[in-house]
Design a protein around this motif. Structure first.
Motif, PDB file in Angstrom:
ATOM      1  N   ALA A 117       0.858  -1.187   0.000  1.00 31.80           N
ATOM      2  CA  ALA A 117       0.000   0.000   0.000  1.00 31.80           C
ATOM      3  C   ALA A 117       0.893   1.234   0.000  1.00 31.80           C
ATOM      4  N   MET A 118       0.540   2.237  -0.817  1.00 35.10           N
ATOM      5  CA  MET A 118       1.372   3.442  -0.934  1.00 35.10           C
ATOM      6  C   MET A 118       0.522   4.695  -0.807  1.00 35.10           C
ATOM      7  N   GLN A 119       1.023   5.672  -0.067  1.00 36.11           N
ATOM      8  CA  GLN A 119       0.344   6.962  -0.016  1.00 36.11           C
ATOM      9  C   GLN A 119       0.856   7.839  -1.157  1.00 36.11           C
ATOM     10  N   ASP A 120       0.092   8.864  -1.498  1.00 33.83           N
ATOM     11  CA  ASP A 120       0.337   9.633  -2.714  1.00 33.83           C
ATOM     12  C   ASP A 120       1.685  10.346  -2.774  1.00 33.83           C
ATOM     13  N   ALA A 121       2.240  10.739  -1.636  1.00 33.91           N
ATOM     14  CA  ALA A 121       3.513  11.463  -1.657  1.00 33.91           C
ATOM     15  C   ALA A 121       4.676  10.545  -2.030  1.00 33.91           C
ATOM     16  N   SER A 122       4.722   9.354  -1.442  1.00 33.22           N
ATOM     17  CA  SER A 122       5.831   8.432  -1.708  1.00 33.22           C
ATOM     18  C   SER A 122       5.572   7.531  -2.909  1.00 33.22           C
ATOM     19  N   ILE A 192      -8.250   7.920   4.862  1.00 29.53           N
ATOM     20  CA  ILE A 192      -6.848   7.860   5.266  1.00 29.53           C
ATOM     21  C   ILE A 192      -6.306   6.460   5.025  1.00 29.53           C
ATOM     22  N   ILE A 193      -5.105   6.368   4.509  1.00 27.37           N
ATOM     23  CA  ILE A 193      -4.533   5.104   4.052  1.00 27.37           C
ATOM     24  C   ILE A 193      -4.580   3.999   5.103  1.00 27.37           C
ATOM     25  N   HIS A 194      -4.142   4.283   6.335  1.00 32.28           N
ATOM     26  CA  HIS A 194      -4.052   3.180   7.296  1.00 32.28           C
ATOM     27  C   HIS A 194      -5.429   2.686   7.727  1.00 32.28           C
ATOM     28  N   GLN A 195      -6.438   3.550   7.672  1.00 31.35           N
ATOM     29  CA  GLN A 195      -7.787   3.103   8.023  1.00 31.35           C
ATOM     30  C   GLN A 195      -8.416   2.316   6.872  1.00 31.35           C
ATOM     31  N   ILE A 196      -8.151   2.734   5.642  1.00 37.36           N
ATOM     32  CA  ILE A 196      -8.651   1.995   4.476  1.00 37.36           C
ATOM     33  C   ILE A 196      -8.040   0.600   4.437  1.00 37.36           C
ATOM     34  N   VAL A 197      -6.737   0.524   4.721  1.00 37.02           N
ATOM     35  CA  VAL A 197      -6.062  -0.776   4.741  1.00 37.02           C
ATOM     36  C   VAL A 197      -6.677  -1.679   5.802  1.00 37.02           C
ATOM     37  N   LEU A 198      -6.917  -1.128   6.990  1.00 38.78           N
ATOM     38  CA  LEU A 198      -7.491  -1.920   8.075  1.00 38.78           C
ATOM     39  C   LEU A 198      -8.874  -2.447   7.702  1.00 38.78           C
ATOM     40  N   LEU A 207       1.100 -10.624   5.366  1.00 36.63           N
ATOM     41  CA  LEU A 207       2.346  -9.865   5.466  1.00 36.63           C
ATOM     42  C   LEU A 207       2.296  -8.781   4.403  1.00 36.63           C
ATOM     43  N   MET A 208       2.280  -7.532   4.827  1.00 39.94           N
ATOM     44  CA  MET A 208       2.186  -6.445   3.856  1.00 39.94           C
ATOM     45  C   MET A 208       3.158  -5.327   4.182  1.00 39.94           C
ATOM     46  N   LEU A 209       3.508  -4.557   3.149  1.00 37.89           N
ATOM     47  CA  LEU A 209       4.372  -3.399   3.290  1.00 37.89           C
ATOM     48  C   LEU A 209       3.562  -2.156   2.933  1.00 37.89           C
ATOM     49  N   GLY A 210       3.839  -1.055   3.628  1.00 34.14           N
ATOM     50  CA  GLY A 210       3.148   0.190   3.334  1.00 34.14           C
ATOM     51  C   GLY A 210       4.093   1.365   3.456  1.00 34.14           C
ATOM     52  N   THR A 211       3.995   2.320   2.539  1.00 36.07           N
ATOM     53  CA  THR A 211       4.880   3.486   2.587  1.00 36.07           C
ATOM     54  C   THR A 211       4.271   4.571   3.468  1.00 36.07           C
ATOM     55  N   ASP A 212       3.896   4.174   4.661  1.00 35.47           N
ATOM     56  CA  ASP A 212       3.269   5.094   5.609  1.00 35.47           C
ATOM     57  C   ASP A 212       3.617   4.627   7.011  1.00 35.47           C
ATOM     58  N   SER A 213       3.922   5.569   7.896  1.00 36.60           N
ATOM     59  CA  SER A 213       4.358   5.197   9.244  1.00 36.60           C
ATOM     60  C   SER A 213       3.262   4.533  10.063  1.00 36.60           C
ATOM     61  N   HIS A 214       1.995   4.699   9.664  1.00 28.89           N
ATOM     62  CA  HIS A 214       0.892   4.095  10.402  1.00 28.89           C
ATOM     63  C   HIS A 214       0.513   2.712   9.872  1.00 28.89           C
ATOM     64  N   THR A 215       1.307   2.168   8.971  1.00 34.27           N
ATOM     65  CA  THR A 215       1.007   0.857   8.387  1.00 34.27           C
ATOM     66  C   THR A 215       0.781  -0.231   9.436  1.00 34.27           C
ATOM     67  N   PRO A 216       1.552  -0.261  10.555  1.00 31.45           N
ATOM     68  CA  PRO A 216       1.334  -1.315  11.562  1.00 31.45           C
ATOM     69  C   PRO A 216      -0.072  -1.332  12.151  1.00 31.45           C
ATOM     70  N   ASN A 217      -0.877  -0.316  11.852  1.00 28.51           N
ATOM     71  CA  ASN A 217      -2.266  -0.301  12.319  1.00 28.51           C
ATOM     72  C   ASN A 217      -2.999  -1.566  11.892  1.00 28.51           C
ATOM     73  N   ALA A 225       2.146  -5.873   9.335  1.00 23.10           N
ATOM     74  CA  ALA A 225       2.143  -4.754   8.397  1.00 23.10           C
ATOM     75  C   ALA A 225       3.283  -3.822   8.785  1.00 23.10           C
ATOM     76  N   ILE A 226       4.192  -3.576   7.858  1.00 22.13           N
ATOM     77  CA  ILE A 226       5.434  -2.868   8.168  1.00 22.13           C
ATOM     78  C   ILE A 226       5.562  -1.618   7.308  1.00 22.13           C
ATOM     79  N   GLY A 227       5.863  -0.502   7.945  1.00 21.49           N
ATOM     80  CA  GLY A 227       6.090   0.736   7.216  1.00 21.49           C
ATOM     81  C   GLY A 227       7.477   0.741   6.596  1.00 21.49           C
ATOM     82  N   VAL A 228       7.558   1.043   5.303  1.00 20.39           N
ATOM     83  CA  VAL A 228       8.834   1.012   4.588  1.00 20.39           C
ATOM     84  C   VAL A 228       8.953   2.234   3.682  1.00 20.39           C
ATOM     85  N   GLY A 229      10.111   2.378   3.066  1.00 25.92           N
ATOM     86  CA  GLY A 229      10.314   3.421   2.071  1.00 25.92           C
ATOM     87  C   GLY A 229       9.866   2.940   0.701  1.00 25.92           C
ATOM     88  N   GLY A 230       9.828   3.850  -0.252  1.00 26.07           N
ATOM     89  CA  GLY A 230       9.359   3.503  -1.586  1.00 26.07           C
ATOM     90  C   GLY A 230      10.170   2.414  -2.256  1.00 26.07           C
TER      91      GLY A 230
END
Length: 278
Positions: A117-122, A192-198, A207-217, A225-230
């Motif tokens: 999952a990716m947010q629009d900025a990254s 919001i990305i982390h709520q949509i993912v949840l 096991l998922m990766l997300g370019t958002d710090s709230h990914t572990p939600n 769910a782990i927050g990572v870089g692009g």
């Protein structure tokens, strides 16, 4: 009917053994089969030489025969029943499980995530990098969420219109890329990305990766769910194994009770601060 199975073992780094290593340490193996409804102690027993710990589990009687034949595969391949839930999910996502002998805090695991999952900025740079892979679609289900570029200022209605106008070129690019590479696109204003993912993607064992710090939600529903870089997200999207150091295990014992307006989240943040803030 359930049959009690007793296991005696000593954990070597808390990780699976090869069949040779395990059999070298096993000093006793006994199994009584068949059993009758009157039998009360049908059991499988393992014991190891040094400082054994005792663990008891129960399994359906019909599985006993399977256990007697394939017990070493269950223990070696799945680390069952000694692994915690997190490690079971990680081991299930090893890109090349054959020959892997992970050591906590040392070995790097090569994993195959289920989703990105990716947010629009990254997402912008991540998609540009992914395009260089020359793949027709992403290797795993991926989604783009337009929320970070929406700036709160005057109110939801006005801010959404203004943000779409200011970032139209970016949103158009992200939407066209999502259509081209079969990614899900959540347009501005969808949430919001982390709520949509949840609410839409999280599930136990994922096991998922997300370019958002709230990914572990998403971990609230039993996922890792782990927050990572692009760049890390691109690895998963391009079917390149994602590397993670085998996690260490920390035991925490809480005593007493919460006071006043203190919530469980306050406890989590306090512990995270003590363990991770430098």
């Amino acid at each position: 009917m359930f049959i009690s199975i007793s296991l005696r073992y000593v954990h070597s780094n808390g990780l699976p053994f090869s069949s040779t290593e395990f059999k070298k340490w096993v000093t006793k193996f006994s199994f009584r089969f068949p059993y009758s409804s009157s039998s009360s102690t049908s059991a499988v027993r393992f014991s190891r030489v040094h400082n054994p710990k005792q663990h008891r589990i129960k399994v359906p009687g019909l599985l006993v025969h399977f256990w007697s034949k394939y017990w070493y595969l269950i223990i070696i391949q799945l680390d069952f029943p000694f692994a915690n839930f997190l490690r079971k999910i990680l081991y299930a996502h090893l890109a090349e499980p054959e020959g892997v002998k992970p050591i906590r805090g040392q070995t790097y695991l090569k994993l195959s995530p289920d989703r990105v999952a990716m947010q629009d900025a990254s997402a912008q740079m991540a998609i540009l990098q992914f395009m260089l892979a020359g793949m027709p679609t992403t290797a795993v289900p991926s989604s783009i969420h337009c929320d970070h570029l929406i700036v709160g200022h005057k109110g939801a209605a006005q801010d959404l219109v203004q943000s779409i106008e200011n970032n139209k070129e970016i949103f158009d690019f992200l939407q066209s890329a999502a259509e081209k590479y079969s990614m899900s696109f959540w347009k501005p204003g969808s949430g919001i990305i982390h709520q949509i993912v949840l609410e839409n993607y999280a599930a136990p064992g994922l096991l998922m990766l997300g370019t958002d710090s709230h990914t572990p939600n998403a971990g609230g529903l039993g996922a890792i769910a782990i927050g990572v870089g692009g760049a890390d997200a691109v690895d998963a999207m391009a079917s390149i194994p994602w590397e993670l150091k085998a996690p260490e295990v920390i035991g925490i014992k809480l005593t007493g009770k919460l006071n006043g307006w203190t919530s469980p989240k306050d406890v989590i943040l306090h512990l995270a601060g003590k363990l991770t803030v430098r």
